[in-house]
Write an enzyme that holds these catalytic residues in place. Structure first.
Site, PDB file in Angstrom:
ATOM      1  N   VAL A   6       4.615   6.138   2.166  1.00  0.00           N
ATOM      2  CA  VAL A   6       4.473   5.288   1.196  1.00  0.00           C
ATOM      3  C   VAL A   6       5.718   4.282   1.430  1.00  0.00           C
ATOM      4  CG1 VAL A   6       3.523   6.531  -0.572  1.00  0.00           C
ATOM      5  CG2 VAL A   6       5.751   6.907  -0.323  1.00  0.00           C
ATOM      6  N   SER A   7       6.033   3.279   0.554  1.00  0.00           N
ATOM      7  CA  SER A   7       6.873   2.358   1.055  1.00  0.00           C
ATOM      8  C   SER A   7       8.054   2.589   0.475  1.00  0.00           C
ATOM      9  CB  SER A   7       6.534   0.805   0.555  1.00  0.00           C
ATOM     10  OG  SER A   7       5.177   0.501   1.539  1.00  0.00           O
ATOM     11  N   THR A   8       8.196   2.983  -0.799  1.00  0.00           N
ATOM     12  CA  THR A   8       9.611   3.259  -1.589  1.00  0.00           C
ATOM     13  C   THR A   8       9.657   4.597  -1.916  1.00  0.00           C
ATOM     14  OG1 THR A   8       8.435   2.810  -3.709  1.00  0.00           O
ATOM     15  CG2 THR A   8       9.477   0.765  -2.532  1.00  0.00           C
TER      16      THR A   8
END
Length: 181
Positions: free
Chosen positions: A9-11
């Site tokens: 996931v990005s964050t």
């Protein structure tokens, strides 16, 4: 032959559980995950570990292609590295594998779509920020580091590398905070 899953996931505030569950159901014997942007390979240590671990006949499994990367060149380079180890890549949604002859074509097209989607996301984000700034409601992004703690630790004689290890960030982030003062 091992099925090795990779979730991303990005964050930090996003959840990996859905991807990990899906990879587990698909029979992955080992799953590595990380919370880092897919815009480039930089900082993606778990992906590097997975690729290094792969042996001939192994399968790298991801829930969606954009979890592998958002840049077509990066995705194709990752696939190339996996294949150099005698392994192959399988994307679950939509189900595509480099084991078959059409898999490379499909993954190239899907990689291009992921890259285009990333550009659209950034463009919409920039437009939203500009509108928020124009209306005076933009406060900037959420600060993820305790700047006061960094400054206090530094004042107490703790070096940037030790501060970074303690707080789980990069030395560059520590240096940026120290330059702010």
């Amino acid at each position: 032959m091992a099925r090795i899953g990779y979730a991303r996931v990005s964050t930090l505030d996003q959840d990996l559980d859905g991807q990990v569950s899906r990879l587990t159901v698909e029979g992955c014997t080992l799953i590595r995950s990380e919370k880092v942007s897919g815009g480039s390979r930089e900082g993606r240590t778990e992906l590097a570990t997975v690729i290094e671990f792969l042996r001939a006949g192994d399968e790298l499994v991801v829930a969606r292609l954009d979890r592998l990367g958002r840049d077509t060149r990066d995705v194709l380079n990752i696939i190339y590295e996996v294949e150099q180890r005698g392994a192959f890549v399988t994307v679950l949604d939509p189900h595509v594998s480099t084991q078959g002859p059409m898999g490379h074509v499909m993954l190239t097209v899907l990689g291009m779509v992921a890259q285009m989607e990333r550009r659209f996301i950034r463009e919409r984000q920039r437009e939203g920020i500009m509108r928020a700034k124009a209306s005076g409601v933009y406060a900037g992004g959420k600060r993820r580091l305790d700047r006061d703690r960094i400054r206090t630790m530094h004042a107490d004689g703790v070096g940037p590398a030790a501060i970074a290890r303690t707080l789980g960030c990069s030395r560059m982030q520590v240096y940026r905070v120290l330059r702010e003062t």
